[in-house]
Design an enzyme around this catalytic site. Structure first.
Site, PDB file in Angstrom:
ATOM      1  N   ASP A   9      -8.082   9.399  -2.882  1.00  0.00           N
ATOM      2  CA  ASP A   9      -6.735   9.191  -2.350  1.00  0.00           C
ATOM      3  C   ASP A   9      -6.210  10.511  -1.782  1.00  0.00           C
ATOM      4  OD1 ASP A   9      -4.178   7.037  -2.994  1.00  0.00           O
ATOM      5  OD2 ASP A   9      -3.700   9.097  -2.449  1.00  0.00           O
ATOM      6  N   ASP A 103      -5.061   5.785   3.503  1.00  0.00           N
ATOM      7  CA  ASP A 103      -5.456   7.058   2.887  1.00  0.00           C
ATOM      8  C   ASP A 103      -6.265   6.918   1.606  1.00  0.00           C
ATOM      9  OD1 ASP A 103      -3.485   6.552   0.902  1.00  0.00           O
ATOM     10  OD2 ASP A 103      -3.086   8.701   0.714  1.00  0.00           O
ATOM     11  N   GLU A 104      -6.787   5.745   1.329  1.00  0.00           N
ATOM     12  CA  GLU A 104      -7.587   5.631   0.103  1.00  0.00           C
ATOM     13  C   GLU A 104      -8.793   4.712   0.283  1.00  0.00           C
ATOM     14  OE1 GLU A 104      -5.780   3.410  -3.160  1.00  0.00           O
ATOM     15  OE2 GLU A 104      -4.223   2.749  -1.773  1.00  0.00           O
TER      16      GLU A 104
HETATM   17  P1  TTP Z   1       0.245   7.145  -1.132  1.00  0.00           P
HETATM   18  O1  TTP Z   1      -1.188   7.517  -1.311  1.00  0.00           O
HETATM   19  O2  TTP Z   1       0.854   6.220  -2.105  1.00  0.00           O
HETATM   20  O3  TTP Z   1       1.136   8.462  -1.148  1.00  0.00           O
HETATM   21  P2  TTP Z   1       0.851   9.884  -0.565  1.00  0.00           P
HETATM   22  O4  TTP Z   1      -0.525  10.022  -0.018  1.00  0.00           O
HETATM   23  O5  TTP Z   1       1.949  10.240   0.409  1.00  0.00           O
HETATM   24  O6  TTP Z   1       1.068  10.832  -1.831  1.00  0.00           O
HETATM   25  P3  TTP Z   1       0.079  11.053  -3.062  1.00  0.00           P
HETATM   26  O7  TTP Z   1      -0.332  12.485  -2.998  1.00  0.00           O
HETATM   27  O8  TTP Z   1       0.922  10.774  -4.270  1.00  0.00           O
HETATM   28  O9  TTP Z   1      -1.058  10.107  -2.895  1.00  0.00           O
HETATM   29  O10 TTP Z   1       0.461   6.532   0.303  1.00  0.00           O
HETATM   30  C1  TTP Z   1      -0.267   6.965   1.446  1.00  0.00           C
HETATM   31  C2  TTP Z   1       0.601   6.979   2.683  1.00  0.00           C
HETATM   32  O11 TTP Z   1       1.136   5.666   2.905  1.00  0.00           O
HETATM   33  C3  TTP Z   1       1.800   7.883   2.559  1.00  0.00           C
HETATM   34  O12 TTP Z   1       1.524   9.214   2.953  1.00  0.00           O
HETATM   35  C4  TTP Z   1       2.831   7.215   3.424  1.00  0.00           C
HETATM   36  C5  TTP Z   1       2.467   5.747   3.405  1.00  0.00           C
HETATM   37  N1  TTP Z   1       3.422   5.017   2.523  1.00  0.00           N
HETATM   38  C6  TTP Z   1       4.516   4.385   3.110  1.00  0.00           C
HETATM   39  O13 TTP Z   1       4.680   4.411   4.333  1.00  0.00           O
HETATM   40  N2  TTP Z   1       5.403   3.732   2.281  1.00  0.00           N
HETATM   41  C7  TTP Z   1       5.269   3.697   0.927  1.00  0.00           C
HETATM   42  O14 TTP Z   1       6.112   3.105   0.218  1.00  0.00           O
HETATM   43  C8  TTP Z   1       4.117   4.325   0.336  1.00  0.00           C
HETATM   44  C9  TTP Z   1       3.903   4.308  -1.161  1.00  0.00           C
HETATM   45  C10 TTP Z   1       3.227   4.971   1.173  1.00  0.00           C
HETATM   46 MG    MG Z   2      -2.188   9.311  -1.108  1.00  0.00          MG
END
Ligand code: TTP
Ligand code: MG
Length: 351
Positions: A9, A103-104
């Site tokens: 992730d 992103d995962e």
């Molecule tokens: P996430 O992997 O949940 O968050 P992140 O990568 O920003 O942070 P982390 O380091 O905790 O993993 O989500 C991936 C992307 O998806 C995030 O950068 C933006 C988008 N996203 C949204 O647009 N709305 C949301 O509610 C969430 C949770 C994510």
């Molecule tokens: Mg993330």
């Protein structure tokens, strides 16, 4: 021995992309989301999270919590390009691969785990590969099931590697909300019934479990007991692979449309890895939203990139109506198989 799964992730993905675009943003609080006063935050970097700004925080509140934050609009196009590079890198690492969001992704790393021996090193190897390709950091969880790997990747963010040897022990102290898919409403229900940690869930006897959650509770508890065995099994089930592109403005230039089709074909081909296909489809959506799809099937088996591009361009020339602007184009291959035997002679291929 069972399979070994890694969950990867990216760290505050949209913000990390913005920082890559503009390095002067580094170490400042950055918030990506809707730029007006309405709407919500897509994500924030760790500096902004210090102020209490997270995904889904209303922008109006975020501005109050973090008045000196840098608020940026969502640049999906850029994030998708970065995501694409990340996924291509990850795809090459393991025995099997499943992307679940921008992103995962999960990677089945069973074979590699045997080579590495040390799973922590394997996690670092994955991080290094992604970083080398994109200059972006990610967190990795490694476990013997998908769900546990996902929980683990969140354990040491950012830029962490978490290897779970004993799932029950690892999960036990964690808050119940760490189970993916458990929303706020469910969390309230658990808490009301005295379940605060995953360990509390593990301890319940069967009667109590069924009483609280019905018979699905048994499966649910298996995760808490470290008996979850969710794996990656998508490749056999996946019957097609496709890519689409929406033009920013309606496109009238035949050359540009063809170029985009070639780009999509290349991506579809890369997604396939070693699988073969029997049908290629072209999709065109015009500015008035009429959509056509046209198929081409062959008697042989498709494998090479030109097995996609040739039929796609032929179909395009045959069916494209140049008087109307094109809004979206798509390329799909279907009737996939993992078969190794391939016909390479073009004449055999096109029947
Ligand atoms: P996430 O992997 O949940 O968050 P992140 O990568 O920003 O942070 P982390 O380091 O905790 O993993 O989500 C991936 C992307 O998806 C995030 O950068 C933006 C988008 N996203 C949204 O647009 N709305 C949301 O509610 C969430 C949770 C994510
Ligand atoms: Mg993330």
């Amino acid at each position: 021995m069972g399979r070994i799964i890694a969950h990867v992730d990216m760290d505050c993905f949209f913000c990390a992309c913005e920082e890559k675009k503009n390095p002067s943003l580094k170490s400042k609080p950055v918030i990506v989301g809707s730029t007006g006063t309405r709407g919500v935050v897509s994500t924030s970097n760790y500096e902004a999270r210090e102020f209490g700004v997270y995904s889904a925080t209303p922008i109006s509140i975020a501005r109050k919590l973090c008045p000196n934050g840098i608020f940026l609009p969502v640049d999906y196009y850029y994030y998708r390009e970065e995501s694409y590079k990340i996924m291509l890198t990850l795809k090459d690492i393991g025995d099997d691969f499943l992307q679940v969001s921008v992103d995962e992704a999960y990677i089945d790393v069973t074979t590699l785990a045997n080579t590495f021996g040390n799973l922590d090193l394997l996690g670092k190897f994955i991080q290094k590969k992604v970083y080398k390709k994109t200059k972006l950091t990610c967190s990795v969880g490694i476990a013997n099931s998908r769900k546990v790997a996902k929980i683990a990747s969140d354990f040491k963010k950012p830029n962490g590697v978490t290897v779970v040897e004993n799932a029950k022990e690892f999960l036990s102290p964690l808050d119940i909300k760490k189970i993916p898919g458990v929303g706020k409403k469910s969390v309230d229900y658990y808490r009301k019934n005295g379940i605060n940690t995953i360990g509390d869930l593990a301890k319940l006897d069967t009667f109590k479990i069924i009483d609280l959650f019905g018979k699905h509770g048994i499966e649910f508890q298996k995760l808490a007991l470290g008996e979850d065995r969710s794996k990656i099994e998508h490749i056999i089930k996946e019957k097609s692979s496709s890519r689409e592109h929406t033009f920013t403005d309606d496109e009238y230039d035949r050359k540009n449309i063809k170029q985009e089709l070639l780009k999509l074909s290349k991506r579809v081909h890369e997604d396939l890895r070693n699988r073969t296909f029997k049908t290629v489809s072209l999709k065109l959506r015009y500015s008035d939203f009429t959509t056509i799809t046209r198929d081409f099937s062959f008697s042989g088996i498709g494998k090479e990139l030109y097995h996609i591009t040739e039929p796609i361009l032929t179909l395009f020339e045959e069916y494209y109506d140049f008087r109307i602007g094109v809004r979206l184009v798509g390329v799909k291959v279907s009737r996939l198989s993992n078969r190794k035997e391939i016909q390479t002679r073009l004449d055999e291929f096109f029947k």
